[in-house]
Design a protein around this motif. Structure first.
Motif, PDB file in Angstrom:
ATOM      1  N   ARG A  57       0.827  -1.205   0.000  1.00 18.02           N
ATOM      2  CA  ARG A  57       0.000   0.000   0.000  1.00 18.02           C
ATOM      3  C   ARG A  57       0.861   1.254   0.000  1.00 18.02           C
ATOM      4  O   ARG A  57       0.551   2.238  -0.702  1.00 18.02           O
ATOM      5  CB  ARG A  57      -0.917  -0.007   1.228  1.00 18.02           C
ATOM      6  N   ILE A  91       2.204   1.847  -3.543  1.00 13.87           N
ATOM      7  CA  ILE A  91       1.223   2.383  -4.487  1.00 13.87           C
ATOM      8  C   ILE A  91       0.910   3.841  -4.179  1.00 13.87           C
ATOM      9  O   ILE A  91       0.725   4.660  -5.090  1.00 13.87           O
ATOM     10  CB  ILE A  91      -0.049   1.514  -4.451  1.00 13.87           C
ATOM     11  N   LYS A  97      -0.038  -3.959  -7.386  1.00  9.92           N
ATOM     12  CA  LYS A  97      -1.472  -4.177  -7.153  1.00  9.92           C
ATOM     13  C   LYS A  97      -1.821  -5.664  -7.161  1.00  9.92           C
ATOM     14  O   LYS A  97      -2.638  -6.122  -6.346  1.00  9.92           O
ATOM     15  CB  LYS A  97      -2.285  -3.434  -8.214  1.00  9.92           C
ATOM     16  N   ARG A 121      -3.391  -7.858  -4.108  1.00 12.89           N
ATOM     17  CA  ARG A 121      -4.579  -8.723  -4.200  1.00 12.89           C
ATOM     18  C   ARG A 121      -4.287 -10.105  -3.638  1.00 12.89           C
ATOM     19  O   ARG A 121      -5.136 -10.712  -2.956  1.00 12.89           O
ATOM     20  CB  ARG A 121      -5.041  -8.825  -5.658  1.00 12.89           C
ATOM     21  N   GLU A 141      -9.609  -2.839  -8.490  1.00 14.78           N
ATOM     22  CA  GLU A 141      -8.716  -2.074  -7.650  1.00 14.78           C
ATOM     23  C   GLU A 141      -8.738  -2.637  -6.231  1.00 14.78           C
ATOM     24  O   GLU A 141      -9.799  -2.722  -5.608  1.00 14.78           O
ATOM     25  CB  GLU A 141      -9.136  -0.601  -7.613  1.00 14.78           C
ATOM     26  N   LEU A 200      -7.083   0.158  -0.659  1.00 16.69           N
ATOM     27  CA  LEU A 200      -5.869   0.801  -0.161  1.00 16.69           C
ATOM     28  C   LEU A 200      -6.047   1.381   1.239  1.00 16.69           C
ATOM     29  O   LEU A 200      -5.071   1.762   1.869  1.00 16.69           O
ATOM     30  CB  LEU A 200      -5.424   1.910  -1.123  1.00 16.69           C
TER      31      LEU A 200
END
Length: 510
Positions: free
Chosen positions: A161, A164, A177, A181, A340, A343
């Motif tokens: 996190r 990103i 990402k 996941r 997405e 986050l």
């Protein structure tokens, strides 16, 4: 003669051709440029003879061959010897890479420290995103299965996190990402297993709390439909518990049962509207039909989104299940590859909050249909009524400052004598005010007199005696002269002295 001349001419032509060819080759050979700068771009594989580049190249060769100690030694030598070198940034990152490739718990911990130092010293460099990505990979490699310790999974989620959020323009964002996941798939699987276990033990508040956390925090989880279905089953179980509970009035029981069934139906309906292509949608439809509730229809957008999620997942194979028994880490082949990832953590749902919600439902069911109780306004009925809080009382006792008689309270209450108002007796002519209400006078707890009694005189101290000037009287002479103890007979005891022989022992010369 003609033949001989022809041979000589041919030989001369051959020699001439060879000479011209060698001359042409000598003309085509490039000349060395003495003024050429070979170190103009040392990072573009230019043969430079700079000492810092020689150390860097030597370290890179050792790193490729797996000699990590030699590579780190060369890199540290270059960093310490040439602090202004243009290879300093790449060397700092390569030190972390050497620890990362070496592997092991201690080496990975050292690699994390090196990467974070690199981000601190070079936050704007393009390689900073790579360093942050590798910090997440360190925890990703050490992740356990969902039913084991989840500390590394939490750390990996936090690092991905951060990567990103800190470097949104990096080319490594798609990979970060996907890793996020995978990590969230492991965390959601853990919470779901715990919630289903609590549900099997009929601990419905704890089960609802765990499963609701999964639904709110990890919407891309491969078994989100199972989590929602289990939430509905937990509410249905609570409704059944209320229905068979003794001691509840019939109306309250029916209201609570209807409230819990409404929550169960809402959970079943969300399975259909949010995950219409999930494998457990038909189970949710069957439960709604059995409850005589309407079955909702999903939208086209929800169908397209759910279908894309289901098609992006890889089916778990027999080899994956077999290797899962041997493999150290978890199996994440069922993780989604689209959408997405979350986050931000919206916050966990706790079991005490679910219990408070159940208490609120119970109170609402008990008080339903009852009229609201209005607050009764007191009306004055006479002089003996206690004073109201919104009007000043003439008979209230004034407050005085603390004195020596207070017991640490800070405020003492002065009592007005009975039958007086403001210090004037009610029966005297000067007293125009009516008799004060005795109930309005606040009496202090404890004795009326708060004066401190006089301190008692201390007991007189005994007279001191000077032992030197006044020696103690001598005791009796008879007592002072103590009798001497009798001498012990040591003849029978062992001693180094020669013992005197007795009896027939005198005849024995030895």
């Amino acid at each position: 003669m003609n033949q001989l001349s022809n041979k000589l001419t041919a030989a001369a032509l051959a020699v001439l051709l060879m000479t011209s060819a060698s001359a042409l080759a000598r003309d085509k050979k490039p000349k060395k440029k003495k003024d050429q700068d070979l170190s103009a771009n040392p990072l573009a594989n230019v043969n430079s003879k700079q000492p810092d580049k020689e150390l860097f190249d030597k370290a890179m060769v050792a790193l490729k061959k797996g000699r990590y100690d030699v590579a780190r030694l060369d890199l540290q030598t270059m960093l310490n010897t040439y602090p202004d070198s243009e290879y300093r940034m790449r060397a700092k990152l390569a030190v972390g890479d050497s620890w990362f490739k070496e592997g092991g718990t201690a080496a990975l911990t050292q690699a994390e420290a090196e990467y974070k130092d690199f981000i601190t010293f070079f936050p704007n460099a393009p390689e900073a995103a790579e360093a942050q990505m590798k910090v997440g990979d360190i925890y990703y490699q050490q992740m356990e299965k969902p039913d084991r310790d989840f500390t590394n999974a939490l750390n990996a989620e936090k690092e991905y996190r951060n990567m990103i959020n800190m470097f949104p323009d990096s080319t490594l964002i798609p990979r970060a990402k996907q890793k996020l996941r995978d990590v969230q798939e492991v965390l959601a699987e853990r919470e779901t297993q715990i919630g289903i276990y609590y549900g099997s033990r009929e601990n419905y508040p704890a089960s609802i709390a765990r499963l609701q956390t999964v639904v709110d925090t990890f919407p891309l989880y491969s078994k989100s439909d199972l989590a929602l279905l289990s939430i509905g089953d937990a509410y249905a179980g609570e409704a059944h518990t209320i229905q068979i509970a003794p001691g509840l009035p019939g109306a309250v029981r029916e209201r609570l049962h209807a409230m819990y069934m409404d929550k169960a139906a809402a959970a079943y309906a969300k399975v259909i509207t949010r995950y219409p292509m999930a494998p457990r949608v038909e189970d949710a439809r069957d439960r709604l039909v059995a409850m005589n509730r309407p079955v909702p229809e999903p939208t086209r957008e929800a169908v397209a989104e759910s279908e894309a999620e289901e098609q992006s997942r890889q089916p778990i194979r027999f080899t994956d299940r077999t290797l899962d028994l041997i493999r150290h880490g978890p199996t994440v082949v069922e993780a989604v590859h689209v959408g997405e990832p979350s986050l931000d953590d919206p916050g966990r749902t706790l079991a005490p909050s679910v219990t408070k919600e159940n208490m609120a439902l119970y109170n609402a069911a008990v008080n339903e249909g009852k009229p609201a109780v209005a607050a009764a306004t007191p009306t004055p009925t006479g002089a003996n009524e206690p004073p109201r809080s919104d009007t000043p009382s003439t008979a209230s006792a004034p407050l005085s400052a603390p004195d020596a008689g207070t017991n640490g309270i800070g405020v003492s209450i002065v009592n007005a004598p009975s039958g007086t108002s403001g210090g004037t007796p009610s029966g005297t002519p000067g007293g125009n005010s009516p008799a004060a209400d005795p109930n309005a006078v606040i009496k202090a707890v404890g004795p009326e007199s708060t004066a401190i009694p006089a301190a008692e005189a201390p007991a007189p101290a005994p007279n001191q005696v000077n032992d030197i000037k006044n020696p103690a009287p001598a005791s009796n002479t008879a007592d002072s002269k103590k009798k001497k103890p009798p001498k012990a007979d040591l003849s029978d005891e062992s001693s180094s002295k020669k013992k005197k022989k007795k009896g027939l022992g005198k005849l024995n010369p030895f």
